[in-house]
Design an enzyme around this catalytic site. Sequence first.
Site, short mmCIF file in Angstrom:
data_model
loop_
_atom_site.label_atom_id
_atom_site.label_comp_id
_atom_site.label_asym_id
_atom_site.label_seq_id
_atom_site.Cartn_x
_atom_site.Cartn_y
_atom_site.Cartn_z
N GLU A 240 10.78 -16.00 -5.04
CA GLU A 240 10.13 -14.68 -5.06
C GLU A 240 9.87 -14.18 -6.47
OE1 GLU A 240 11.44 -11.93 -1.29
OE2 GLU A 240 13.03 -12.45 -2.68
N LYS B 291 7.20 -4.82 -0.83
CA LYS B 291 8.56 -4.46 -0.41
C LYS B 291 8.58 -4.15 1.08
CE LYS B 291 12.82 -3.30 -1.18
NZ LYS B 291 13.70 -4.47 -1.30
N LYS C 262 15.26 -15.97 -3.18
CA LYS C 262 15.30 -15.10 -4.35
C LYS C 262 14.61 -15.76 -5.53
CE LYS C 262 15.97 -12.11 -2.98
NZ LYS C 262 16.16 -11.80 -1.65
N HIS D 83 18.34 -36.44 5.07
CA HIS D 83 17.20 -36.67 5.98
C HIS D 83 15.88 -36.27 5.32
CE1 HIS D 83 19.94 -37.66 9.17
NE2 HIS D 83 20.61 -36.55 8.94
N TRP E 15 -2.62 -3.00 -1.65
CA TRP E 15 -2.20 -4.40 -1.58
C TRP E 15 -3.25 -5.08 -0.73
CZ3 TRP E 15 -0.52 -8.03 2.08
CH2 TRP E 15 0.23 -9.10 1.58
N ARG F 44 6.76 -0.90 -3.77
CA ARG F 44 6.30 -1.47 -2.50
C ARG F 44 5.38 -2.67 -2.70
NH1 ARG F 44 6.62 2.53 1.68
NH2 ARG F 44 4.77 1.73 2.71
N CYS G 14 0.82 -1.21 0.00
CA CYS G 14 0.00 0.00 0.00
C CYS G 14 0.86 1.27 0.00
CB CYS G 14 -0.93 0.08 1.20
SG CYS G 14 -2.22 -1.15 1.21
N ASN H 257 -3.64 2.87 4.63
CA ASN H 257 -2.73 1.72 4.69
C ASN H 257 -2.88 1.10 6.07
OD1 ASN H 257 -1.72 2.59 2.32
ND2 ASN H 257 0.30 3.16 3.08
N GLY H 258 -2.69 -0.19 6.17
CA GLY H 258 -2.77 -0.83 7.49
C GLY H 258 -4.00 -1.71 7.59
N GLU I 179 18.80 -17.92 1.30
CA GLU I 179 18.56 -16.66 0.61
C GLU I 179 18.48 -16.88 -0.91
OE1 GLU I 179 17.52 -13.88 1.31
OE2 GLU I 179 18.22 -12.51 -0.25
C1 G6P Z 1 9.27 -8.37 2.53
C2 G6P Z 1 10.25 -8.09 1.41
C3 G6P Z 1 11.56 -8.83 1.68
C4 G6P Z 1 12.10 -8.44 3.04
C5 G6P Z 1 11.08 -8.65 4.15
C6 G6P Z 1 11.53 -8.00 5.44
O1 G6P Z 1 8.89 -9.71 2.50
O2 G6P Z 1 9.71 -8.49 0.17
O3 G6P Z 1 12.49 -8.50 0.68
O4 G6P Z 1 13.24 -9.20 3.30
O5 G6P Z 1 9.83 -8.04 3.81
O6 G6P Z 1 11.57 -6.62 5.24
P1 G6P Z 1 12.51 -5.61 6.00
O7 G6P Z 1 12.23 -4.28 5.36
O8 G6P Z 1 12.09 -5.65 7.43
O9 G6P Z 1 13.92 -6.04 5.82
#
Ligand code: G6P
Length: 614
Positions: free
Chosen positions: A494, A609, A491, A510, A75, A27, A2, A101-102, A487
């Site tokens: 995502e 984001k 990636k 396992h 969103w 975002r 949002c 937002n929220g 990670e």
């Molecule tokens: C969302 C983003 C990620 C991020 C996570 C935590 O899921 O898409 O890329 O790692 O939030 O966000 P922050 O801003 O707290 O690192």
Amino acid sequence: MCGIVGYIGKREAYPVLVKGLKRLEYRGYDSAGVAMINPLGNLNIYKAKGKVSDLESSAGDKDVSGHIGIAHTRWATHGEPCQVNAHPHYSASGNLALIHNGIIENYATLKEKLKAEGYVFKSSTDTEVLVQLIEYVQQSENLDLLTAVEVALRSVIGAYAIALLDKRQPNQIIAARKSSPLVVGIGEGEFFLASDASPIVEYTNRVVYLEDEEIAIIRSDEEMKIVNLHNVEINPQVKKIDMELGQLEKGGYPHFMLKEIFEQPSSLNDCMRGRVNPDVNNVILSAVNDHRERLLGARRFIIVACGTSWHAGLIGKHLIESFCRIPVEVEYASEFRYRNPVIDEQDVVIAISQSGETADTLAAIELAKKRGAFIYGICNAVGSSIPRTTHTGSYIHVGPEIGVASTKAFTGQVTVLTMLALSLGKARGTIQQEEYLNLIGELSQIPEKMETVLQMNDHISQLSRIFTYAHNFLYLGRGYNYPVALEGALKLKEISYIHAEGYPAAEMKHGPIALIDTEMPVVVLATRNAMYEKILSNIQEIKARKGKVIALVTEGDKEIANLADEVIELPKTVECLEPLITTIPLQLLAYHIAVCKGKDVDQPRNLAKSVTVE
Ligand code: G6P
């Protein structure tokens, strides 16, 4: 997640609002809308499902005139993404328009009450409930708008950042926040409103970050007024933002994500500037200097974070435990906040967040603070909520990160955690001088080594084409490279929507080994370190089951090259700094696979984001 934009002043509002929404696209959102009061006093709302460009197409031939307006990217939380649920929402009379937002947690109860009063709802959103509530309070108690907003917000449970227009007061925006960010930009006789500073920087660098339960009354050509929910006036704290417009643009790259991957050598230099000093052989973090006793006296560190930041936290645990000999726990902020964790004033909580706005991380901080813990923030977004609520901290200083998939923020977080572990270890006497000096030297060489890795971009791009067929990927690593495996898998899922799992390599037998067949690509972090022989055996186990191995190795490694299907050779560094090198090819691999599959790399579906709701 949002985005809010608002404008009041002499300019035409619509172009400012649309440009602002585009700046906030990163975002993550699924629909967009604007509300403007035109010179005749009409309150026009236009909304569209999809992108801001869809909004532009549908609003293009309508009346978008006016010098005051609010705009939103949504969103979905309550109700599916569609035009009706998009913001702004009118009140029943059509006099008010609200964006939000929220999450209003008690919206269902409020909605029932309003329904009993005869209110009818067009959308499934909590936002429409709020705008009707404000109007209901105003009409039933015969209040002015500001007082009605105060009363309504006092009855709301949850998180909000709102902006409200009233067509009977065409020179005023009312904005308020609680647990969801909102920034007011101050221009010459004009004001800008946004969820973060990015839509504002091109107009002014003077901003006010609203605090929880503050309401701003914004009128052009007047001083902004801020009150709390009980109408007590508060002095606005004007801050200067230090962000350049160029940092928010793609600079010739096809996607923000690729730009940000390539920025890593320079962003790490920025992150280490003045902190890692090879000439005088020291690492200095001002937060460690300022709070030396509190940090050195910690019985334990608890790292709280979400997503990619949580992965950085796992690396931080290795670093701090190795060099400082203090126990470290790493927790998902969302789990931590709802447990009854054992935590007290002897603990130090490290909260890691790129955006500085993640709702769960903020709530975890509040809980730890209440129990007396000392809070150290590691954030990127300067002036965001987390740095403002922590006792101390270190910015990672990697510049704005726009691509939804985090890249340079991750390496920045790992670098700050490395500096923290080194400076604390030095102060505690738990790191040998020789090792300390060696690590300072190695750390300063990382940006150059990252450049070497980035030169493999074409090779990785070609290699990625081979694997677009896959529906599953496995990522394996050990020690410092295990969080990198997590990670790398994150990636890929995502942005390419391929299912991927990260595993500690030894755990493969396992469970995940059952998945391995001729179709299954397995990315193995197999650099030459203390775990090399073990990883080699894991690769043999995969090959014995005809899996496809993509191995990340240290340059010159022939042994694994003979075994693996594909090899990416990386410059050598010390084991604890390897994540800063091994992460980059995994970012590039995910990026190129997603591009090959035609996915929207910078705004992947369903992701946001900045996750400002829980
Ligand atoms: C969302 C983003 C990620 C991020 C996570 C935590 O899921 O898409 O890329 O790692 O939030 O966000 P922050 O801003 O707290 O690192």
